[in-house]
Design an enzyme around this catalytic site. Structure first.
Site, short mmCIF file in Angstrom:
data_model
loop_
_atom_site.label_atom_id
_atom_site.label_comp_id
_atom_site.label_asym_id
_atom_site.label_seq_id
_atom_site.Cartn_x
_atom_site.Cartn_y
_atom_site.Cartn_z
N TYR A 32 0.86 -1.20 0.00
CA TYR A 32 0.00 0.00 0.00
C TYR A 32 0.89 1.25 0.00
O TYR A 32 0.84 2.10 0.87
CB TYR A 32 -1.00 0.00 1.17
N LEU A 33 1.73 1.28 -1.01
CA LEU A 33 2.83 2.26 -1.07
C LEU A 33 2.31 3.71 -1.15
O LEU A 33 1.29 3.98 -1.77
CB LEU A 33 3.72 1.96 -2.28
N HIS A 37 7.23 5.73 0.96
CA HIS A 37 7.95 4.57 0.38
C HIS A 37 8.67 4.99 -0.89
O HIS A 37 9.80 4.57 -1.15
CB HIS A 37 6.95 3.46 0.01
N LYS A 149 9.86 7.75 10.32
CA LYS A 149 8.58 7.84 11.02
C LYS A 149 8.47 6.71 12.04
O LYS A 149 7.99 6.89 13.14
CB LYS A 149 7.39 7.80 10.06
N GLN A 153 11.54 1.43 15.29
CA GLN A 153 11.83 0.31 14.37
C GLN A 153 13.22 0.48 13.76
O GLN A 153 14.01 -0.47 13.69
CB GLN A 153 10.76 0.27 13.28
N VAL A 176 8.25 11.69 5.58
CA VAL A 176 7.62 12.43 4.46
C VAL A 176 6.20 12.80 4.91
O VAL A 176 5.47 11.96 5.44
CB VAL A 176 7.59 11.57 3.18
N SER A 185 1.41 7.59 5.93
CA SER A 185 1.30 6.25 6.49
C SER A 185 0.24 5.49 5.71
O SER A 185 -0.77 6.08 5.30
CB SER A 185 0.88 6.35 7.96
N SER A 186 0.46 4.20 5.53
CA SER A 186 -0.56 3.39 4.85
C SER A 186 -1.85 3.42 5.66
O SER A 186 -2.94 3.29 5.12
CB SER A 186 -0.08 1.94 4.68
N ARG A 187 -1.72 3.57 6.98
CA ARG A 187 -2.91 3.56 7.85
C ARG A 187 -3.75 4.83 7.73
O ARG A 187 -4.87 4.87 8.22
CB ARG A 187 -2.50 3.32 9.30
#
Ligand code: PAF
Length: 280
Positions: A32-33, A37, A149, A153, A176, A185-187
């Site tokens: 889900y770029l 990404h 972000k 991690q 970004v 964010s993909s979320r």
């Protein structure tokens, strides 16, 4: 661009490219770029001969009550985005290929996985470190690109690479943001239009914190309190999980804020958990 699903085939191909002297850049993703990404892919394209993107929604980094089932997936869309960026290979394995029957080996980065998200997502960083270790062994990259972000991690992976002697250079790339400041964010896809408006209080609070520090305020409690006040104005705020100011190497909370410390937050806007951070 070629899509490869089999780990052994991917590894054999990468090893042969390396023998030919090719430098391999790697962008691990869960698909889900978005622009975040794509910025990592562009960095990799600049610094390597071959760019590999992996797309794998890694079940073992999601808790039982988290969003693994509904995590956004759209392989065809991701594939065409990668094609546009001239990615060389997509690694797109199945669950069975990554975690075959009998799988029982995990990687745990003990200290850096504690605190911040680690306190709210037990087992999350063990799942991340394990899958990234596997991906590094399969893709054999020279350089691997991660967004800042997910700051904790990034630190966990940098530590793992150091502790386990992976021959990989881990590159942290800037957060970004959308033009209005929301971290990509993909979320973000989960947010309704109204919730998205509420989410803007997060970045507003982070930038206000940075301004306070630049004005000479170094008491972390004063800054954190102001951040909580601002985020609390968001209409769709459900929960502030944490607002913390940490040393960027140890991820331990600081008594006095200094340059390069990181303010990190995790917030629920409606049912969507969002994280963001800013470096002082
Ligand atoms: O940041 C992500 O998208 C994931 O945590 C990663 C690094 C691809 C591991 O599954």
């Amino acid at each position: 661009m070629e899509v490869i699903t089999n780990p052994r085939q991917m590894q054999t191909l990468m090893l042969s490219l390396k023998r030919q002297g090719k430098k391999i850049g790697f962008v691990p993703t869960m698909g889900y770029l978005h622009e975040g990404h794509l910025s990592l892919i562009r960095c990799s394209k600049k610094e390597n001969n071959i760019t590999v993107v992996s797309i794998f929604v890694n079940p073992i980094q999601f808790g039982a009550n988290e969003d693994f089932g509904r995590y956004p997936r759209d392989f065809e869309r991701d594939k065409s985005l990668c094609e546009k960026e001239n990615v060389d290979y997509i690694f797109y394995p199945s669950y069975e290929e990554m975690y075959p029957d009998g799988f029982q080996t995990y990687v745990e980065v003990s200290e850096l996985s504690k605190g911040l998200c680690g306190d709210f997502r037990p087992g999350h960083f063990k799942g991340v470190a394990t899958v990234v270790a596997k991906l590094f062994n399969i893709v054999c990259p020279d350089n691997a690109y991660f967004g800042k972000k997910d700051f904790q991690q990034l630190k966990v992976i940098q530590r793992m690479v150091k502790d386990l002697n992976f021959p990989v250079n881990v590159v942290g790339c800037p957060v970004v943001r959308e033009p209005d400041g929301l971290a990509m964010s993909s979320r973000n896809k989960y947010l309704s239009t109204e919730e998205r408006e509420s989410a803007l209080y997060i970045n507003k609070a982070l930038f206000e914190a940075k301004r306070m520090f630049e004005d000479g305020i170094t008491d972390p409690n004063l800054i954190k309190e102001r951040v909580r006040q601002i985020i609390s104005q968001a209409k769709h705020l459900k929960e502030i999980q944490y607002v913390e100011i940490v040393d960027s190497n140890t991820l331990k909370p600081v008594d006095k804020v200094k340059k390069s410390d990181v303010l990190a937050v995790a917030v629920y806007i409606g049912n969507t958990r969002l994280i963001d951070n800013i470096e002082f």
